[in-house]
Each structure stands twice: as C-alpha cells, then as structure tokens.
Write an enzyme that holds these catalytic residues in place. Structure first.
Site, PDB file in Angstrom:
ATOM      1  CB  ALA A 102    -106.721 -42.882  63.920  1.00 26.01           C
TER       2      ALA A 102
ATOM      3  N   GLY B 196    -103.769 -42.804  68.081  1.00 22.44           N
ATOM      4  CA  GLY B 196    -103.227 -44.046  67.551  1.00 22.44           C
ATOM      5  C   GLY B 196    -101.716 -44.087  67.561  1.00 22.44           C
TER       6      GLY B 196
ATOM      7  CD  GLU C 259    -105.038 -46.070  70.816  1.00 17.07           C
ATOM      8  OE1 GLU C 259    -105.964 -46.652  71.393  1.00 17.07           O
ATOM      9  OE2 GLU C 259    -105.188 -45.444  69.744  1.00 17.07           O
TER      10      GLU C 259
ATOM     11  CD  GLU D   6    -107.705 -41.367  71.318  1.00 13.76           C
ATOM     12  OE1 GLU D   6    -106.887 -42.035  70.655  1.00 13.76           O
ATOM     13  OE2 GLU D   6    -107.422 -40.856  72.432  1.00 13.76           O
TER      14      GLU D   6
END
Length: 260
Positions: A66, A111, A114, A134
């Site tokens: 992200a 992300g 993910e 993260e």
C-alpha cells in the site's frame, strides 16, 4: 470508468490480462488504484465473455504494498476507512465468479502479498519476493493478510512472516505453499496465460460453482461444507454443459461448453 493505473489486455478464450501500472511507486496501492480495481472486478465478473483473469504488475514489481506516502498522515478513522476499502476490493476478487490467477513478477509486499492471497492461484517468477512488513511500520496487515495468510500457509509460517516483517523468496514461498509454481521471469506471464487457457476450456458454471464451494466451505464446519458441495453438485445436473460434457466423454469427442 476510464482507468489511469490499470491496463487491460484481452487474449483468446476470454482470458484477460490485467496489469497494475504505477511503476514509479512499484505499483503501490493508493485509494485511486484500489477504487479502479474495485470497479474493474465488479464489472468483469458479470461479463459472460470473460473466462479467467490473470493479474500482474508492470515493470519489475507485482505490487510493492500500500502507498505509505498516503497512509503516513491518516487518522485512526481514516486508517479504518482505507483498510475497509482494501478489504472490500480484495473480497471482490476472492468471492468473484471467475478464477483469478496472480502472476507475481517481483515484489509482493504488504498489500501486494494480500492481493495475491485473494487470488485463486498464485504463480511466481524466480525473482519474486513476498512479505508482510507492516509491523516494521507500526501497523498490521490491513487488507486481510492476518486472515488469508494463516489459511494459505498455516499459523506458524504466517506469524513468522508477519512478526519478523522479513521477505521470503519464491523458492521458500513455493515450499511453504504460498505459490503453486515458480518460473523463470521471462516465461511467467506465458505460463499464467497457458494455465488460464486450460481453465477456460472447462465448463464455466462448474468452475464458478467449484470456486464458490471451496471459498464458502473453507469458512464453515465440515457438515455444512458437504451440504454446500452436494447442492452445487446437484444443481449442475440441470445445465447444458453437464449434458455436453458427459455426452462428449461417452462419444470420445471434445466438449464444447456454452456456459449454460
């Protein structure tokens, strides 16, 4: 909707290659990219001409995560909303009617890991790197990583990836069950399209019901899961594709499925 960060390449047999193209940030996911992905998958799963989607990234990265530049100044409420947008978008991929193959060509971090986890099948190039970094940024995976990763590779390996924030290479990802196959970088996309074409030649409704049964059944107890399978199994005997497939087999012919 016109897409700024998505490239769509239509192949034979209803195969679509979708490329996330934001190379300057290694294809990182910001609000705009997530909204484009959400719109694309909402529409493509209702497109009867589409059979399989191959998802990849432009350049040397799949999705590097992200967008930290966007996340850095978010409030708690804004962080919640950003996570919800990511989760909702990836849930569309997971729950959609058509198979999605991730062709991971480089970094799949945060992300990016993910979104690969939300896909049905994951293929990787030998130079691919996977990770959930993260906790090194003071947060946790927020697009479903804490849940999908344990289902994909088990809680032990998932906790190792999340707690250490370290990357793993494609070989280890394959060994842990995170990816199905690993290929040379130059052959990855061709191999993904080859697999997509194989899937595209099967009965569309049977593929759809298989995906639904697997996804729904994996979230419940075994008795309920078996009932989901029995129901789907029975319903498919009302389709033209079931009659075509079995008659073709009995007559030693190649089945021609219509998706009906």
């Amino acid at each position: 909707m016109d897409y700024k960060f998505l490239k769509i390449d239509e192949k034979e047999n209803g195969v679509i290659v979708l490329t996330i193209s934001r190379e300057k940030t290694l294809n990182s996911l910001n609000t705009e990219v997530l909204k484009e992905l959400s719109d694309f998958f909402e529409k493509i799963f209702d497109d009867e001409a589409t059979s399989v989607i191959v998802l990849t990234g432009a350049g040397k990265s799949f999705v590097a995560g992200a967008d930290i530049g966007e996340m850095a100044t978010l409030s708690a409420t804004e962080g919640y909303d950003f996570g919800k947008l990511g989760m909702d978008t990836l849930m569309k991929i997971e729950k959609g009617r058509k198979p999605v193959i991730a062709a991971v060509n480089g970094y799949a971090l945060g992300g990016g890991c993910e979104i690969a986890l939300a896909c049905d099948i994951r293929l990787a190039s030998k130079n691919a790197k996977f990770g959930q970094p993260e906790v090194g940024l003071g947060i946790i995976p927020g697009f479903g990583g804490t849940q999908r990763l344990i289902r994909a590779i088990g809680p032990g390996y998932a906790k190792e990836m999340i707690f250490t924030a370290k990357m793993i290479d494609a070989e280890r990802a394959e060994r842990w069950g995170l990816v199905n196959h690993v290929y040379e970088p130059e052959e990855l996309l061709d191999k993904a399209i080859e697999m997509a074409n194989t899937i595209a030649q099967r009965a569309p409704k049977a593929i759809q019901y298989s995906k639904s049964a697997i996804e729904s059944g994996s979230q419940t107890d075994i008795e309920t899961a078996m009932e989901i399978e029995r129901t789907s199994f029975g319903l498919l005997f009302s389709t033209e594709d079931q009659r075509e497939g079995m008659n073709a087999f009995l007559n030693k012919k190649q089945a021609k499925f219509s998706g009906k």
